[in-house]
Each structure stands twice: as structure tokens, then as C-alpha cells.
Write an enzyme that holds these catalytic residues in place. Structure first.
Site, PDB file in Angstrom:
ATOM      1  N   ASP A  14       0.856  -1.192   0.000  1.00 44.06           N
ATOM      2  CA  ASP A  14       0.000   0.000   0.000  1.00 44.06           C
ATOM      3  C   ASP A  14       0.891   1.240   0.000  1.00 44.06           C
ATOM      4  OD1 ASP A  14      -2.562   1.433   0.262  1.00 44.06           O
ATOM      5  OD2 ASP A  14      -1.767   2.032   2.206  1.00 44.06           O
ATOM      6  N   SER A  15       0.288   2.369  -0.346  1.00 47.46           N
ATOM      7  CA  SER A  15       1.029   3.627  -0.330  1.00 47.46           C
ATOM      8  C   SER A  15       1.468   3.988   1.093  1.00 47.46           C
ATOM      9  CB  SER A  15       0.147   4.739  -0.884  1.00 47.46           C
ATOM     10  OG  SER A  15      -1.066   4.792  -0.161  1.00 47.46           O
ATOM     11  N   CYS A  77      -4.185  -1.216  -2.312  1.00 45.68           N
ATOM     12  CA  CYS A  77      -4.325   0.231  -2.426  1.00 45.68           C
ATOM     13  C   CYS A  77      -5.155   0.488  -3.672  1.00 45.68           C
ATOM     14  CB  CYS A  77      -2.933   0.860  -2.576  1.00 45.68           C
ATOM     15  SG  CYS A  77      -2.943   2.623  -2.939  1.00 45.68           S
ATOM     16  N   ASN A  78      -6.241   1.195  -3.525  1.00 40.04           N
ATOM     17  CA  ASN A  78      -7.120   1.435  -4.669  1.00 40.04           C
ATOM     18  C   ASN A  78      -6.442   2.270  -5.738  1.00 40.04           C
ATOM     19  OD1 ASN A  78     -10.155   0.522  -4.247  1.00 40.04           O
ATOM     20  ND2 ASN A  78      -9.252   0.964  -2.264  1.00 40.04           N
ATOM     21  N   GLU A 162      -5.825  10.098   8.782  1.00 45.63           N
ATOM     22  CA  GLU A 162      -4.398  10.141   9.122  1.00 45.63           C
ATOM     23  C   GLU A 162      -4.087  11.185  10.193  1.00 45.63           C
ATOM     24  OE1 GLU A 162      -1.518   9.541   6.168  1.00 45.63           O
ATOM     25  OE2 GLU A 162      -2.510   7.635   5.709  1.00 45.63           O
ATOM     26  N   CYS A 196     -11.514   3.050  -1.124  1.00 45.37           N
ATOM     27  CA  CYS A 196     -10.251   3.564  -0.594  1.00 45.37           C
ATOM     28  C   CYS A 196      -9.996   2.855   0.732  1.00 45.37           C
ATOM     29  CB  CYS A 196     -10.331   5.077  -0.375  1.00 45.37           C
ATOM     30  SG  CYS A 196      -8.892   5.756   0.470  1.00 45.37           S
ATOM     31  N   THR A 197      -8.729   2.504   0.945  1.00 50.54           N
ATOM     32  CA  THR A 197      -8.358   1.716   2.129  1.00 50.54           C
ATOM     33  C   THR A 197      -8.709   2.395   3.455  1.00 50.54           C
ATOM     34  OG1 THR A 197      -6.198   2.768   1.905  1.00 50.54           O
ATOM     35  CG2 THR A 197      -6.434   0.537   1.020  1.00 50.54           C
ATOM     36  N   HIS A 198      -8.751   3.725   3.457  1.00 50.51           N
ATOM     37  CA  HIS A 198      -8.978   4.442   4.718  1.00 50.51           C
ATOM     38  C   HIS A 198     -10.452   4.548   5.109  1.00 50.51           C
ATOM     39  CE1 HIS A 198      -4.879   5.552   3.999  1.00 50.51           C
ATOM     40  NE2 HIS A 198      -4.817   6.406   5.014  1.00 50.51           N
TER      41      HIS A 198
END
Ligand code: DGL
Length: 277
Positions: A14-15, A77-78, A162, A196-198
Site C-alpha cells: 500500500d502507499s 491500495c485502490n 491520518e 479507498c483503504t482508509h
């Protein structure tokens, strides 16, 4: 190069931190395998970067994971799945090693969306990059040509997560804002993909501003189930993956910072190592 202890782990890339929400579900469903997580925190976020940059960074990280023994890498990661996966699968893998595999998170999600939607009207929420790539509408149409797909970029949501602002009034404002913009496009949307992962970390507030009739699809479990089926169908690859139940974490930024934030995404304490690309 950093030496990892495990021989043929499944790579999860992932990023930054977000892919940990996906890894967490994969490890729950498939605890027997070894995993190597790589977060490119030094260069995240990817969501606003150009196609070329996301592709270059992702390819570099995938090659790193291959060099550390991975035969199979999941782009958790999308943005990377949207902007780099196709090129890596079609252009790079044939030159690197035809036996290695790289999979993304978009296809497993789009494949099953028909099982949830009655109206055939789908909403997709993602980073600016994922939305601009049109990957979700394109992939959904492959499986369900008649579906109507609407998208909305939510550029503030990754920052809210974040910066630990999930509980703030600001989060309510931006969650309401982007959901409103999506629903305004089409009253018949009955299924929304959190692309999105978040975003799964914002699920409680997302639910607060959506009618209960709308189904929200989070990717972690979907990707984990899909990987399970993939390994059952690809026995040769499955047999190569080492089975020691070990999970190792690497970050391209400070491991100290990574460990502090990562537990929030992974659900338990994480001890990472720094990796210089
Ligand atoms: N992991 C990214 C995604 O799922 C979100 C964070 C970023 O923009 O790098 O799209």
C-alpha cells in the site's frame, strides 16, 4: 537490501497505512500463510499523484517485494490498483517473471457488487486519482453492463483519518458533504463502494449520514474472500506460498512513526522495519 526471515510470503503493498485494513482481514481469513507488508509511507499519499508517478512507485515496490521472496503480491491500495495494476500485469510481469502474480482490490469488489444491488445504481467513493482513472465504472460494466455507476472523490477523508480527526465536527462536515454530492447524482443508488483503504475507518460516521436502505461495501473482507478462492483455484502458486503464520511489516519512512500509527489501522500493535528503496 533488507533480509526478511520468511521464505515465500504473500506480499501486501500500500502507499502507506491504509492497506493494513485489508491485510487485517486477509490474515483473519487465511492465518496459515506468511505475509510481508510494505507501506510506501515516504511517498504517500498516492491519491493525488499522476498516473506515471503512481505506476513508477508501485512497480518499484512490487519489484522490491519480489526480491524479498514474494511470488504473489496484492496491491491493497485502490489508487495503485487503478493506476498501475493493468500495466504491471500486462507489460511488466511478462518481462520480470511469468510465474509471479500481482492482484488488486478493484476487481474483487466490482465482481460481487451485483449480489448487493437491487436497483443496479451504484455509488463509488475514492481518492481523486481512483475516481479520475474511471477504473470502477469500467470494471463494473465488464461484469454488469447495465449497471449505472456514479463516483465522487473524497479528497479530505484520507487526511481526516491520518490526522486522527475521525471524531471531530470537521469529519461530520466532510462526510456529509461528499455523501450528499454522490447521492445528489442519482436517487436510486442503493449500494456504495468504499473504494479507498482508509474509508472503512470512517464507517460509523458514513452510516450516520446514509439511509439504512443503502448497502455499504467495505473491501477488506471482500478482498480476503477473493484471495481465498484465488489460492484454491491456483494450486501451483498456493503451494509455493510459505505457511508459517508470520507477518512482517516494512515501511519506506520511519519505522517508529509507522508503529505508532499502524495499530489504529491494523487493530493491534505492529513492529515494523525501515526499508530503503
Ligand atoms: N491507499 C490509498 C487508496 O486506497 C489511499 C491513501 C493514498 O492516497 O495514498 O486509494
Amino acid at each position: 537490501m533488507v533480509a526478511n526471515k520468511i521464505k515465500k510470503p504473500i506480499g501486501v503493498f500500500d502507499s502507506g497505512y491504509g492497506g493494513l485494513t485489508v491485510l487485517k482481514e486477509i490474515v483473519t481469513v487465511l492465518p496459515q500463510y506468511d505475509y510481508l507488508y510494505l507501506g510506501d509511507n515516504a511517498r504517500s499519499p498516492y491519491g493525488t499523484r499522476s498516473f506515471e508517478t503512481v505506476y513508477d512507485y508501485t512497480l518499484e515496490c512490487v519489484q522490491q517485494l519480489f526480491s524479498m521472496g514474494c511470488e504473489l503480491v496484492i496491491l491493497a491500495c485502490n489508487t495503485a490498483s487503478a493506476k498501475a495494476l493493468r500495466n504491471i500485469q500486462q507489460k511488466d510481469l511478462p518481462l520480470i517473471d511469468t510465474n509471479k502474480r500481482v492482484l488488486g482490490v478493484i476487481r474483487p469488489t466490482t465482481e460481487i457488487v451485483g449480489a448487493y444491488s437491487k436497483t443496479g445504481h451504484i455509488g463509488v467513493l475514492g481518492t481523486t486519482g481512483t475516481v479520475a482513472s474511471n477504473s470502477y465504472p469500467i470494471e463494473i460494466k465488464k461484469f454488469y453492463p447495465k449497471m449505472i455507476v456514479h463516483q465522487e472523490a473524497c479528497p479530505m477523508w484520507v487526511s481526516l483519518v491520518e490526522n486522527n480527526e475521525i471524531e471531530s465536527d470537521g469529519a461530520d462536515y466532510f462526510i456529509q458533504k461528499y455523501l450528499g454530492l454522490l447521492l445528489k447524482q442519482d436517487k436510486e443508488i442503493d449500494t456504495i463502494i468504499l473504494g479507498c483503504t482508509h474509508y472503512p475507518l470512517l464507517i460509523n460516521k458514513i452510516k450516520k449520514y446514509l439511509p439504512p436502505s443503502i448497502t455499504i461495501l467495505s473491501q477488506g473482507e471482500i478482498v480476503a474472500d477473493s484471495l481465498c478462492k484465488y489460492l484454491e483455484q491456483h494450486i501451483e502458486l498456493e503451494q509455493k506460498c510459505s505457511k508459517g503464520g508470520v507477518v512482517e511489516f516494512y515501511t519506506t519512512d520511519s519505522s517508529e512513526n509507522f508503529d505508532k500509527a499502524a495499530s489504529f489501522f491494523y487493530g493491534k500493535a505492529v513492529k515494523s522495519k525501515h526499508l530503503e528503496l
